[in-house]
Design a protein around this motif. Structure first.
Motif, PDB file in Angstrom:
ATOM      1  N   GLN A 218      14.675   0.769  66.622  1.00 10.16           N
ATOM      2  CA  GLN A 218      14.813   2.085  65.972  1.00 10.16           C
ATOM      3  C   GLN A 218      16.203   2.253  65.354  1.00 10.16           C
TER       4      GLN A 218
ATOM      5  N   MET B 246      17.355   2.770  56.605  1.00  8.41           N
ATOM      6  CA  MET B 246      17.041   3.968  55.826  1.00  8.41           C
ATOM      7  C   MET B 246      18.293   4.625  55.271  1.00  8.41           C
TER       8      MET B 246
ATOM      9  N   ARG C 197      12.993  10.629  53.399  1.00  4.53           N
ATOM     10  CA  ARG C 197      13.077   9.822  54.627  1.00  4.53           C
ATOM     11  C   ARG C 197      11.715   9.448  55.193  1.00  4.53           C
TER      12      ARG C 197
ATOM     13  N   GLN D  22      10.501   6.574  53.265  1.00  6.75           N
ATOM     14  CA  GLN D  22      11.222   5.359  53.667  1.00  6.75           C
ATOM     15  C   GLN D  22      10.676   4.833  54.993  1.00  6.75           C
ATOM     16  N   TYR D  23      10.417   5.757  55.905  1.00  5.41           N
ATOM     17  CA  TYR D  23       9.889   5.349  57.208  1.00  5.41           C
ATOM     18  C   TYR D  23       8.499   4.727  57.044  1.00  5.41           C
ATOM     19  N   ASN D  24       7.685   5.300  56.158  1.00  7.75           N
ATOM     20  CA  ASN D  24       6.349   4.739  55.913  1.00  7.75           C
ATOM     21  C   ASN D  24       6.437   3.297  55.426  1.00  7.75           C
TER      22      ASN D  24
ATOM     23  N   THR E 245       7.176   0.920  58.303  1.00  9.19           N
ATOM     24  CA  THR E 245       6.181   0.769  59.382  1.00  9.19           C
ATOM     25  C   THR E 245       5.098  -0.254  59.040  1.00  9.19           C
TER      26      THR E 245
ATOM     27  N   LEU F 206      16.066   0.387  62.082  1.00  8.43           N
ATOM     28  CA  LEU F 206      15.310   1.161  61.088  1.00  8.43           C
ATOM     29  C   LEU F 206      16.172   2.285  60.514  1.00  8.43           C
ATOM     30  N   ARG F 207      16.918   2.967  61.394  1.00  6.74           N
ATOM     31  CA  ARG F 207      17.770   4.069  60.925  1.00  6.74           C
ATOM     32  C   ARG F 207      18.850   3.544  59.982  1.00  6.74           C
TER      33      ARG F 207
END
Lengths: 361, 129
Positions: free
Chosen positions: B39, B46, B11, B14-16, B19, B42-43
């Protein structure tokens, strides 16, 4: 009675056929692939973050370290982005020398991609012939730029080294050698019955799917999309460049596009050498504040750089979109779906010439 | 015995990916279009996409901007192909139903803005479930 069961088939992250780590998760019914996913994150460099805040003189070396196979085009695209935002002109001789080096890089990259494919379908003889031939292109890169991989040949306003007359003769002889050999290897690939069985009609990417996933480069051109960023490049326009296009969209077409493009690159270099004028290889100019987006044609397809600089030539923001991102996605979600044998998963994946280093920049 | 590297929770990776400036722009645009928090988007991305699809989001979004939902104004405003095909966060059949419903309401005389607003709300609710 033979049983057919649903299987989740993980391939990688380390696999003998992969040059770099990536994990393909296939959902299969027997050997028929129903769907596939690709997981990455094993070699993420975060190079865009490393670049931010540094002067362009450092970033040009970092840019070519994004990928060890197509480093020249990263150097070229970054430098041409900086030139665009700073309005720096390039002398004619330097512009043609850039094409020479870029096409040599394309030759070695395409030959390496086709080596990987032949190796994956277990045609090791042709694979080794190709790998041996790649060395000729690598030697020519070293001869002109002084390095095999991270050449840093292009700088804003020109190139670092001129082509000496004796090196030009060696280059012309080597191109003739590559041309003769690649014609022989293309015929071997075209006429090999087992190669045909492993390649024709396998891993099909339709034109519509290629457009949806924004597939680029030889992967898109093998599906009938006549898109090549070299068509928009001023130097390539002078050379009368036309893209190589196949319409089958299968593994065979993708490999044949690369074989044809190697011969096309040889012609482009020969034309450059014929047109090469006397003159400077470096102009003037300095990098100023601004932002620009520039697209170059890497061996694998469209390479996009967004660069924002400040008054001192430092990189305030940078974003790199590499072609492998689009091509691996097209491969995972369109080409692999419907593949009828698990053995064809790796060869189909390799036929898209995936570069994980580029993807995980 | 330690866990296998390839089974680790990805995760953060994935967040990187999400961003980066280009991905961030796509997430913000989708959030703005459907009235969601960035947000939340984004969730969803992911949870519902594999990593290579996450990497390819900006290119797919640009293709939608250039060619997606080209034939019909209602579909374009609801972003039907955007959310079901190019940035596949929702079930295509459910999106088709919402889109058909909005068109039917417009045909029966409901003001266009009202029908589109309701369509977007339906998509928002569906994305959240």
């Amino acid at each position: 009675m033979k049983k057919v069961v649903d299987v989740s088939l993980p391939i990688g992250p380390l696999h003998p056929c992969f040059k770099e780590p990536a994990r393909i998760k296939c959902e299969t019914r027997g050997e028929f692939v129903l769907s596939a996913e690709v997981e990455l994150g094993y070699v993420k460099k975060g190079i865009e973050r490393i670049m931010r805040g540094r002067p362009w003189q450092e970033v040009m070396f970092l840019a070519e370290r994004i990928c060890g196979i197509c480093s020249v085009i990263h150097n070229m695209t970054f430098i041409e982005t900086v030139e665009q935002l700073s309005d720096i002109a390039v002398p004619d001789r330097a512009a043609l020398l850039r094409v020479v080096v870029n096409e040599l890089d394309r030759i070695q990259s395409h030959v390496l991609a086709n080596f990987s494919y032949c190796y994956t379908i277990e045609h090791e003889t042709l694979a080794m012939y190709l790998l041996n031939l790649r060395e000729t292109a690598m030697d020519m890169l070293e001869l002109i730029t002084g390095a095999r991989v991270t050449c840093a040949y292009m700088i804003p306003g020109g190139v670092r080294f001129d082509l000496r007359p004796e090196d030009r003769q060696t280059l012309e002889r080597s191109l003739t050698h590559i041309d003769t050999e690649i014609a022989r290897f293309t015929a071997m690939f075209k006429n090999g019955p087992l190669i045909g069985l492993r390649s024709r009609g396998i891993g099909i990417l339709t034109r519509e799917a290629a457009l949806e996933a924004h597939a680029v480069g030889p992967t898109a051109r093998a599906s009938g999309i006549a898109e090549d960023m070299r068509l928009r490049h001023p130097t390539y326009r002078k050379l009368g460049f036309e893209p190589v296009v196949y319409t089958e969209g299968d593994n065979y077409a993708r490999i044949m596009v690369r074989f044809d493009e190697v011969r096309q690159s040889i012609r482009l270099i020969q034309t450059c050498l014929e047109m090469l004028p006397e003159g400077l290889i470096r102009g003037g100019g300095s990098v100023v504040a601004g932002e620009a987006t520039y697209v170059g044609e890497a061996p694998r397809g469209e390479l996009t750089y967004f660069v924002k600089t400040d008054d001192y030539g430092r990189i305030v923001d940078i974003s790199v979109q590499t072609p492998s991102i689009m091509n691996i996605e097209a491969c995972a979600h369109y080409m692999l779906t419907g593949v009828t044998s698990a053995a064809d998963v790796t060869s189909t994946f390799i036929s898209a010439d995936p570069c994980v280093a580029c993807t995980e920049r | 015995m330690g866990d296998f590297l390839y089974e680790k929770d990805l995760r953060m990776m994935q967040y990187n990916i999400l961003t980066s400036a280009r991905h961030n722009g796509v997430a913000a645009a989708i959030a703005g279009h459907y009235g969601l928090k960035k947000q939340e988007v984004l969730r969803m991305m992911m949870e519902r996409m594999d990593m290579i699809l996450l990497e390819n989001l900006p290119a797919r979004y640009e293709v939608w901007q250039a060619t997606g939902d080209a034939g019909d104004e209602t579909e374009r405003k609801l972003g039907c192909e955007l959310i079901s095909r190019y940035v596949p966060l929702a079930d295509p059949q459910a999106i088709d139903r919402i889109c058909a419903d909005a068109k039917e309401r417009i045909r029966k005389g409901t003001p266009k803005d009202e029908a589109l607003s309701e369509g977007l709300q339906n998509i928002r609710e569906m994305l959240r479930t």
